[in-house]
Design a protein around this motif. Structure first.
Motif, PDB file in Angstrom:
ATOM      1  N   PRO A 178       0.797  -1.235   0.000  1.00 56.53           N
ATOM      2  CA  PRO A 178       0.000   0.000   0.000  1.00 56.53           C
ATOM      3  C   PRO A 178       0.827   1.283   0.000  1.00 56.53           C
ATOM      4  CG  PRO A 178      -1.007  -1.613   1.437  1.00 56.53           C
ATOM      5  CD  PRO A 178       0.296  -2.210   0.986  1.00 56.53           C
ATOM      6  N   LYS A 179       1.833   1.363   0.860  1.00 55.45           N
ATOM      7  CA  LYS A 179       2.612   2.600   0.951  1.00 55.45           C
ATOM      8  C   LYS A 179       3.383   2.870  -0.339  1.00 55.45           C
ATOM      9  CE  LYS A 179       3.939   6.229   3.341  1.00 55.45           C
ATOM     10  NZ  LYS A 179       4.925   6.854   2.479  1.00 55.45           N
ATOM     11  N   GLU A 180       3.803   1.820  -1.041  1.00 55.46           N
ATOM     12  CA  GLU A 180       4.524   2.001  -2.311  1.00 55.46           C
ATOM     13  C   GLU A 180       3.652   2.729  -3.327  1.00 55.46           C
ATOM     14  OE1 GLU A 180       7.608  -1.526  -3.187  1.00 55.46           O
ATOM     15  OE2 GLU A 180       5.548  -2.221  -2.964  1.00 55.46           O
ATOM     16  N   LEU A 181       2.400   2.318  -3.429  1.00 63.37           N
ATOM     17  CA  LEU A 181       1.514   2.958  -4.399  1.00 63.37           C
ATOM     18  C   LEU A 181       1.128   4.363  -3.945  1.00 63.37           C
ATOM     19  CD1 LEU A 181       0.081   2.719  -7.059  1.00 63.37           C
ATOM     20  CD2 LEU A 181      -1.828   1.595  -5.909  1.00 63.37           C
ATOM     21  N   ILE A 182       0.916   4.537  -2.659  1.00 63.86           N
ATOM     22  CA  ILE A 182       0.613   5.870  -2.124  1.00 63.86           C
ATOM     23  C   ILE A 182       1.738   6.847  -2.459  1.00 63.86           C
ATOM     24  CG2 ILE A 182       0.367   7.214   0.025  1.00 63.86           C
ATOM     25  CD1 ILE A 182      -1.141   4.746   1.158  1.00 63.86           C
ATOM     26  N   ASP A 183       2.968   6.395  -2.371  1.00 63.57           N
ATOM     27  CA  ASP A 183       4.112   7.251  -2.688  1.00 63.57           C
ATOM     28  C   ASP A 183       4.132   7.665  -4.159  1.00 63.57           C
ATOM     29  OD1 ASP A 183       5.021   7.251  -0.088  1.00 63.57           O
ATOM     30  OD2 ASP A 183       6.482   5.635  -0.399  1.00 63.57           O
ATOM     31  N   LEU A 184       3.464   6.893  -5.020  1.00 63.23           N
ATOM     32  CA  LEU A 184       3.417   7.235  -6.442  1.00 63.23           C
ATOM     33  C   LEU A 184       2.461   8.387  -6.728  1.00 63.23           C
ATOM     34  CD1 LEU A 184       3.508   3.842  -8.406  1.00 63.23           C
ATOM     35  CD2 LEU A 184       5.319   5.535  -8.192  1.00 63.23           C
ATOM     36  N   PHE A 185       1.385   8.509  -5.923  1.00 65.06           N
ATOM     37  CA  PHE A 185       0.409   9.557  -6.243  1.00 65.06           C
ATOM     38  C   PHE A 185       0.342  10.690  -5.214  1.00 65.06           C
ATOM     39  CE2 PHE A 185      -2.427   6.450  -3.996  1.00 65.06           C
ATOM     40  CZ  PHE A 185      -3.021   7.279  -3.049  1.00 65.06           C
ATOM     41  N   LYS A 186       1.049  10.573  -4.099  1.00 64.58           N
ATOM     42  CA  LYS A 186       0.878  11.553  -3.013  1.00 64.58           C
ATOM     43  C   LYS A 186       1.330  12.961  -3.377  1.00 64.58           C
ATOM     44  CE  LYS A 186       5.324  10.738  -0.666  1.00 64.58           C
ATOM     45  NZ  LYS A 186       5.968  10.201   0.552  1.00 64.58           N
ATOM     46  N   ASN A 187       2.258  13.100  -4.332  1.00 69.44           N
ATOM     47  CA  ASN A 187       2.775  14.430  -4.663  1.00 69.44           C
ATOM     48  C   ASN A 187       2.019  15.108  -5.801  1.00 69.44           C
ATOM     49  OD1 ASN A 187       4.965  14.587  -2.731  1.00 69.44           O
ATOM     50  ND2 ASN A 187       5.978  12.998  -3.934  1.00 69.44           N
ATOM     51  N   VAL A 188       0.966  14.466  -6.303  1.00 72.82           N
ATOM     52  CA  VAL A 188       0.144  15.102  -7.333  1.00 72.82           C
ATOM     53  C   VAL A 188      -0.699  16.195  -6.663  1.00 72.82           C
ATOM     54  CG1 VAL A 188      -1.713  14.750  -9.007  1.00 72.82           C
ATOM     55  CG2 VAL A 188       0.057  12.998  -8.709  1.00 72.82           C
ATOM     56  N   PRO A 189      -0.682  17.426  -7.182  1.00 74.64           N
ATOM     57  CA  PRO A 189      -1.413  18.531  -6.532  1.00 74.64           C
ATOM     58  C   PRO A 189      -2.907  18.243  -6.381  1.00 74.64           C
ATOM     59  CG  PRO A 189       0.086  19.359  -8.210  1.00 74.64           C
ATOM     60  CD  PRO A 189       0.069  17.866  -8.368  1.00 74.64           C
ATOM     61  N   LEU A 190      -3.528  18.839  -5.368  1.00 75.19           N
ATOM     62  CA  LEU A 190      -4.964  18.694  -5.159  1.00 75.19           C
ATOM     63  C   LEU A 190      -5.722  19.320  -6.326  1.00 75.19           C
ATOM     64  CD1 LEU A 190      -5.341  19.638  -1.375  1.00 75.19           C
ATOM     65  CD2 LEU A 190      -5.164  17.353  -2.378  1.00 75.19           C
ATOM     66  N   GLU A 191      -6.866  18.725  -6.638  1.00 74.37           N
ATOM     67  CA  GLU A 191      -7.703  19.260  -7.721  1.00 74.37           C
ATOM     68  C   GLU A 191      -8.609  20.383  -7.234  1.00 74.37           C
ATOM     69  OE1 GLU A 191      -8.369  16.064 -11.063  1.00 74.37           O
ATOM     70  OE2 GLU A 191      -9.321  15.359  -9.226  1.00 74.37           O
ATOM     71  N   PHE A 192      -8.879  20.427  -5.926  1.00 70.54           N
ATOM     72  CA  PHE A 192      -9.676  21.499  -5.324  1.00 70.54           C
ATOM     73  C   PHE A 192      -9.461  21.459  -3.813  1.00 70.54           C
ATOM     74  CE2 PHE A 192     -12.369  17.793  -6.117  1.00 70.54           C
ATOM     75  CZ  PHE A 192     -12.825  17.479  -4.840  1.00 70.54           C
ATOM     76  N   ASP A 193      -9.860  22.515  -3.141  1.00 67.88           N
ATOM     77  CA  ASP A 193      -9.722  22.564  -1.681  1.00 67.88           C
ATOM     78  C   ASP A 193     -10.657  21.540  -1.042  1.00 67.88           C
ATOM     79  OD1 ASP A 193      -7.921  24.582  -2.000  1.00 67.88           O
ATOM     80  OD2 ASP A 193      -9.304  26.194  -1.443  1.00 67.88           O
ATOM     81  N   PRO A 194     -10.180  20.815  -0.041  1.00 70.02           N
ATOM     82  CA  PRO A 194     -11.007  19.787   0.599  1.00 70.02           C
ATOM     83  C   PRO A 194     -12.332  20.346   1.118  1.00 70.02           C
ATOM     84  CG  PRO A 194      -8.728  19.591   1.316  1.00 70.02           C
ATOM     85  CD  PRO A 194      -8.820  20.847   0.515  1.00 70.02           C
ATOM     86  N   GLY A 195     -13.405  19.601   0.863  1.00 66.29           N
ATOM     87  CA  GLY A 195     -14.726  19.987   1.348  1.00 66.29           C
ATOM     88  C   GLY A 195     -15.475  20.969   0.485  1.00 66.29           C
ATOM     89  N   THR A 196     -14.864  21.440  -0.614  1.00 64.71           N
ATOM     90  CA  THR A 196     -15.526  22.436  -1.466  1.00 64.71           C
ATOM     91  C   THR A 196     -16.219  21.816  -2.670  1.00 64.71           C
ATOM     92  OG1 THR A 196     -13.523  22.828  -2.783  1.00 64.71           O
ATOM     93  CG2 THR A 196     -13.820  24.177  -0.796  1.00 64.71           C
TER      94      THR A 196
END
Length: 452
Positions: free
Chosen positions: A153-171
């Motif tokens: 799990p952590k290996e795959l998370i490390d692949l996508f974690k640095n992709v910028p957010l698409e919008f502010d959380p909760g909006t």
């Protein structure tokens, strides 16, 4: 006394006969519908219908294995895809009840090296697809055939974690598998057990879900059906994917009877308190006060006055749908072993027959007015996405870029829905006598401008 007993028996027989007759009529209609859609020479469907927890229909049509010519039987198991998210959500809510986690906890509390982008991404955001984290299955990775690799799990998370957010959380709401992948890892961190071990011990075993498994191509799993895709008119074996890619967002496989046991088990409140479960079925409210059709792991709809609690799935070779109508106490599960199956169309048709209700009303439209709506419409926020409206013999069709072609059903001169797509409200807009755009409202408002 004997006369009263005799009369009671007659009344009981009359009631049971009437119900049996009704169920037989339903069985006949469903048989006719499904047998017309699936033959033994093609992939098929497994369907279960239950009323008040009692199974009234449980059949299968089509082939479980085209190469061996094996028919699908009602106890066979299919990949569930995103129905898995319900199980992940319940596991999280169990940990909330135990005081080991809070819905307002920040993601970084459990994954310290996950970038925050100066935003507070909560567990609740992950559950409701409002985190702004891009779907890891929609990222263009540099490594080819990444889906065939096995990941921790952590290996795959490390692949996508640095992709910028698409919008502010909760909006905003935007469906993202990333949230549930992260939730699976958080379950492991908090419980000290693997995701599969936690679910096995706290969900599958207590509810006796003996035909629900964690998918692995190397394991021998009884009654597992093959999955297919369609290339033109030819069926093909589905492409191989490592199920470590799906993980807590879509790893489980099961059959329709276990899905019924799952639904009934939830309402027994054996694995989750009533007040906690009820919170999972409340539509999430965004920061601007608007609500979305999603709670904690379930899609929540109210179409034509018919309320449903549901979730579907789409994964390599399979499509799935599981729907509960709480007011009618009707449960419907449909599992398909081809990516090409008409899931939405059949789910609506099956539910309409079972409930005896119509989900979509339609009025007849003047052909001259229909012609005013034809043309190409471009999404205002993404000019690469288009909807092309055509008129074919008095029927409008929408060709949606990347999503196929769907007929339109009108409720007024300007308002319409896509056939068998429930929950989307659409309207053509005129300005100075000319059609200038169409608006689509479904978990957000989307404006499509007409190319003049």
């Amino acid at each position: 006394m004997n006369k009263l007993y005799f009369l009671f028996c007659l009344l009981w027989l009359a009631c049971t006969y009437g119900q049996s007759k009704q169920d037989k009529q339903l069985e006949k209609k469903l048989d006719e519908l499904l047998s017309s859609k699936f033959s033994l020479s093609e992939p098929g469907i497994e369907v279960l219908v239950a009323k008040k927890g009692e199974i009234v229909y449980n059949k299968a049509f089509g082939s479980a294995n085209l190469e061996l010519n094996v028919p699908i039987k009602p106890d066979m198991v299919f990949k569930l895809g995103s129905i898995t998210k319900q199980f992940t959500a319940v596991a999280i809510l169990q940990l909330v009840e135990q005081g080991k986690i809070s819905l307002k906890d920040n993601l970084q509390k459990f994954i310290p090296d996950y970038p925050s982008y100066s935003q507070n991404i909560t567990i609740e955001n992950l559950l409701t697809h409002t985190s702004g984290i891009k779907d890891y299955m929609q990222i263009d990775y540099q490594e080819p055939y990444l889906e065939r690799r096995d990941f921790k799990p952590k290996e795959l998370i490390d692949l996508f974690k640095n992709v910028p957010l698409e919008f502010d959380p909760g909006t905003k709401y935007k469906y993202s598998n990333s949230g549930y992948y992260l939730l699976g890892y958080i379950i492991e961190k908090v419980s000290g057990k693997s995701y599969s071990a936690y679910l096995q011990e706290n969900i599958l075993k207590p509810l006796a879900l003996n035909h629900t498994y964690f998918d692995n191509s190397n394991n021998i799993i009884p009654n597992r059906v093959n999955g297919y895709r369609k290339d033109g008119k030819v069926f093909k074996n589905t492409d191989y994917w490592s199920m470590t890619i799906a993980y807590a967002a879509g790893e489980l496989i099961s059959n329709t009877e276990d899905l019924l046991k799952w639904n009934e088990g939830l309402y027994s409140y054996k694995i989750l308190k009533k007040e906690t479960l009820e919170k999972a079925f409340v539509p999430f409210k965004l920061k601007d006060g608007s609500v979305v059709e999603y709670g904690y792991g379930w899609i929540l709809k109210n179409v034509n006055g018919i309320k449903s609690i549901e979730h579907g799935g789409a994964i390599t070779g399979f499509l799935t749908n599981e729907i509960y109508y709480p007011e009618e106490k009707v449960f419907v599960a449909a599992l398909f072993n081809c990516e090409c199956a008409p899931k939405d169309e059949l789910s609506v048709d099956i539910a309409s027959l079972v409930l005896g209700k119509t989900f979509q009303q339609e009025i007849k439209m003047d052909n001259a007015l229909l012609n005013e709506y034809t043309g190409i419409y471009t999404l205002s926020t993404d000019t690469k996405r288009t909807i092309t409206i055509t008129n074919e013999n008095g029927q409008l069709w929408a060709k949606i870029s990347g999503q196929g072609t769907i007929p339109l059903i009108f409720q007024s001169d300007t308002k319409f829905q896509f056939k068998n797509v429930l929950g989307a409200e659409c309207e053509f807009v005129k300005e100075n006598g000319k059609v200038t755009k169409l608006n689509i409202s479904q978990n957000g408002n989307f404006e499509w401008k007409k190319n003049q």
